[in-house]
Design a protein around this motif. Structure first.
Motif, PDB file in Angstrom:
ATOM      1  N   THR A  88      -4.358 -28.886  19.816  1.00 52.94           N
ATOM      2  CA  THR A  88      -5.077 -28.884  18.541  1.00 52.94           C
ATOM      3  C   THR A  88      -6.232 -29.882  18.483  1.00 52.94           C
ATOM      4  N   HIS A  89      -6.234 -30.899  19.348  1.00 52.08           N
ATOM      5  CA  HIS A  89      -7.329 -31.872  19.369  1.00 52.08           C
ATOM      6  C   HIS A  89      -8.462 -31.439  20.295  1.00 52.08           C
ATOM      7  N   CYS A  90      -8.364 -30.250  20.837  1.00 48.72           N
ATOM      8  CA  CYS A  90      -9.375 -29.737  21.760  1.00 48.72           C
ATOM      9  C   CYS A  90     -10.712 -29.588  21.018  1.00 48.72           C
ATOM     10  N   PRO A  91     -11.790 -30.159  21.558  1.00 44.19           N
ATOM     11  CA  PRO A  91     -13.070 -30.143  20.838  1.00 44.19           C
ATOM     12  C   PRO A  91     -13.866 -28.849  20.950  1.00 44.19           C
ATOM     13  N   ASP A  92     -13.614 -28.038  21.967  1.00 39.56           N
ATOM     14  CA  ASP A  92     -14.505 -26.893  22.159  1.00 39.56           C
ATOM     15  C   ASP A  92     -13.811 -25.636  22.678  1.00 39.56           C
ATOM     16  N   VAL A  93     -13.205 -25.704  23.866  1.00 38.89           N
ATOM     17  CA  VAL A  93     -12.667 -24.503  24.500  1.00 38.89           C
ATOM     18  C   VAL A  93     -11.599 -23.828  23.648  1.00 38.89           C
ATOM     19  N   CYS A  94     -10.672 -24.592  23.110  1.00 38.14           N
ATOM     20  CA  CYS A  94      -9.553 -23.997  22.363  1.00 38.14           C
ATOM     21  C   CYS A  94     -10.006 -23.296  21.084  1.00 38.14           C
ATOM     22  N   PRO A  95     -10.781 -23.952  20.203  1.00 39.16           N
ATOM     23  CA  PRO A  95     -11.217 -23.231  19.006  1.00 39.16           C
ATOM     24  C   PRO A  95     -12.095 -22.029  19.326  1.00 39.16           C
ATOM     25  N   THR A  96     -12.913 -22.153  20.352  1.00 40.46           N
ATOM     26  CA  THR A  96     -13.756 -21.016  20.725  1.00 40.46           C
ATOM     27  C   THR A  96     -12.914 -19.854  21.226  1.00 40.46           C
ATOM     28  N   THR A  97     -11.927 -20.160  22.070  1.00 38.81           N
ATOM     29  CA  THR A  97     -11.063 -19.108  22.610  1.00 38.81           C
ATOM     30  C   THR A  97     -10.254 -18.440  21.514  1.00 38.81           C
ATOM     31  N   LEU A  98      -9.681 -19.217  20.615  1.00 42.46           N
ATOM     32  CA  LEU A  98      -8.872 -18.642  19.545  1.00 42.46           C
ATOM     33  C   LEU A  98      -9.729 -17.841  18.572  1.00 42.46           C
ATOM     34  N   THR A  99     -10.974 -18.240  18.395  1.00 44.71           N
ATOM     35  CA  THR A  99     -11.886 -17.453  17.565  1.00 44.71           C
ATOM     36  C   THR A  99     -12.167 -16.109  18.218  1.00 44.71           C
ATOM     37  N   ASP A 100     -12.410 -16.120  19.525  1.00 39.94           N
ATOM     38  CA  ASP A 100     -12.632 -14.863  20.251  1.00 39.94           C
ATOM     39  C   ASP A 100     -11.400 -13.966  20.183  1.00 39.94           C
ATOM     40  N   LEU A 101     -10.233 -14.566  20.361  1.00 37.11           N
ATOM     41  CA  LEU A 101      -9.000 -13.776  20.312  1.00 37.11           C
ATOM     42  C   LEU A 101      -8.753 -13.216  18.912  1.00 37.11           C
ATOM     43  N   SER A 102      -9.133 -13.974  17.888  1.00 40.23           N
ATOM     44  CA  SER A 102      -8.932 -13.484  16.512  1.00 40.23           C
ATOM     45  C   SER A 102      -9.750 -12.220  16.259  1.00 40.23           C
ATOM     46  N   ARG A 103     -10.904 -12.127  16.887  1.00 38.72           N
ATOM     47  CA  ARG A 103     -11.728 -10.919  16.740  1.00 38.72           C
ATOM     48  C   ARG A 103     -11.043  -9.727  17.398  1.00 38.72           C
ATOM     49  N   ALA A 104     -10.413  -9.970  18.538  1.00 38.81           N
ATOM     50  CA  ALA A 104      -9.648  -8.897  19.177  1.00 38.81           C
ATOM     51  C   ALA A 104      -8.457  -8.513  18.305  1.00 38.81           C
ATOM     52  N   GLN A 105      -7.779  -9.500  17.747  1.00 44.07           N
ATOM     53  CA  GLN A 105      -6.619  -9.224  16.897  1.00 44.07           C
ATOM     54  C   GLN A 105      -6.994  -8.379  15.683  1.00 44.07           C
ATOM     55  N   LYS A 106      -8.152  -8.631  15.088  1.00 43.03           N
ATOM     56  CA  LYS A 106      -8.591  -7.834  13.943  1.00 43.03           C
ATOM     57  C   LYS A 106      -8.808  -6.381  14.345  1.00 43.03           C
ATOM     58  N   ALA A 107      -9.261  -6.168  15.581  1.00 36.67           N
ATOM     59  CA  ALA A 107      -9.459  -4.803  16.063  1.00 36.67           C
ATOM     60  C   ALA A 107      -8.132  -4.088  16.268  1.00 36.67           C
ATOM     61  N   TRP A 108      -7.050  -4.841  16.477  1.00 41.28           N
ATOM     62  CA  TRP A 108      -5.731  -4.240  16.682  1.00 41.28           C
ATOM     63  C   TRP A 108      -5.005  -3.958  15.371  1.00 41.28           C
ATOM     64  N   ASP A 109      -5.550  -4.393  14.253  1.00 43.87           N
ATOM     65  CA  ASP A 109      -4.857  -4.240  12.974  1.00 43.87           C
ATOM     66  C   ASP A 109      -4.560  -2.781  12.642  1.00 43.87           C
ATOM     67  N   ASN A 110      -5.389  -1.862  13.160  1.00 40.34           N
ATOM     68  CA  ASN A 110      -5.191  -0.450  12.855  1.00 40.34           C
ATOM     69  C   ASN A 110      -4.171   0.218  13.768  1.00 40.34           C
ATOM     70  N   LEU A 111      -3.696  -0.491  14.782  1.00 38.85           N
ATOM     71  CA  LEU A 111      -2.697   0.082  15.682  1.00 38.85           C
ATOM     72  C   LEU A 111      -1.311   0.008  15.050  1.00 38.85           C
ATOM     73  N   PRO A 112      -0.425   0.938  15.384  1.00 46.96           N
ATOM     74  CA  PRO A 112       0.960   0.842  14.902  1.00 46.96           C
ATOM     75  C   PRO A 112       1.562  -0.495  15.325  1.00 46.96           C
ATOM     76  N   GLU A 113       2.313  -1.113  14.445  1.00 52.90           N
ATOM     77  CA  GLU A 113       2.846  -2.447  14.740  1.00 52.90           C
ATOM     78  C   GLU A 113       3.671  -2.461  16.020  1.00 52.90           C
ATOM     79  N   ALA A 114       4.388  -1.382  16.309  1.00 57.72           N
ATOM     80  CA  ALA A 114       5.275  -1.342  17.471  1.00 57.72           C
ATOM     81  C   ALA A 114       4.517  -1.507  18.779  1.00 57.72           C
TER      82      ALA A 114
END
Length: 218
Positions: A88-114
């Motif tokens: 959580t104290h990561c200054p750059d790579v971690c927040p950037t990576t999690l932001t990128d992954l969150s965009r992918a996760q939003k694209a998966w919202d329309n998929l069946p949960e299973a």
């Protein structure tokens, strides 16, 4: 003298070699029953995920989730999972990576949960990151992100089983930071490591690749 990056690369190579050796042992003739085959996806169709020639077994692990419950292999079974090590104290790579992954996760919202892929964020800094704090940090980027950590040696064993490494790096003034592998590990619904996603990350490609894998091998 080796610099910090060189040492991290050498440790990563060693950890990956140990992970491959363990996987080969698990799949050797006369050992455990042969696992299911890799997903029937043409690797040329995948833009972000690099599949291995064969799946790699992961050693049993027990991490602690943000709600205090244990995170064990059974918790990840049944869905494709993208694992990212950070802190959580990561200054750059971690927040950037999690932001990128969150965009992918939003694209998966329309998929069946299973068969909706999931993201697991594991903090490699348990000294400062409690399970609760790790969960709050991950949820800031996307509420569906799984989050966990563990004390040593369980945390190190988990990272090594994935072929990943991390190390504590002292800073001036008595503080410290954490160096860690920045690749993402891809686990199939059987909990096996089947591939990697390496930077630079392209959220649309990650989203499309995991959605395709989840459709072919749910």
């Amino acid at each position: 003298m080796f610099n910090r990056n060189t040492l991290l690369i050498l440790l990563a190579a060693l950890a990956a070699g140990l992970g491959l050796w363990a996987a080969q042992g698990a799949f050797a003739p006369g050992g455990a029953p042969a696992p299911a085959a890799m997903p029937a996806v043409d690797p040329a169709r995948l833009k972000a995920v690099r599949l291995f020639p064969a799946p790699r077994a992961i050693a049993p692990f027990a991490l602690q989730q943000s709600d205090g419950s244990p995170l064990e292999p059974a918790e990840l079974a049944g869905r494709w999972t993208v694992v990212f090590l950070g802190f959580t104290h990561c200054p750059d790579v971690c927040p950037t990576t999690l932001t990128d992954l969150s965009r992918a996760q939003k694209a998966w919202d329309n998929l069946p949960e299973a068969r909706r892929p999931q993201v697991l964020f594991v903090s490699v800094d348990p000294e400062r990151d409690s399970p609760e704090k790790t969960g709050e940090y991950a949820a800031y980027f996307h509420p569906a992100t799984l989050a966990a950590t563990a004390p040593e040696p369980a945390l190190g064993q988990f990272a090594t089983s994935l072929g990943m490494v991390y190390m504590k790096v002292p800073l001036e003034g008595g503080d410290y930071t954490m160096d860690h592998s920045n690749a993402l590990v891809v686990l199939d619904p059987q909990g096996r490591q089947v591939g990697l996603i390496r930077p630079p990350l392209v959220p649309d490609d990650i989203a499309a690749d995991l959605a395709m894998l989840a459709e072919v091998a749910p």
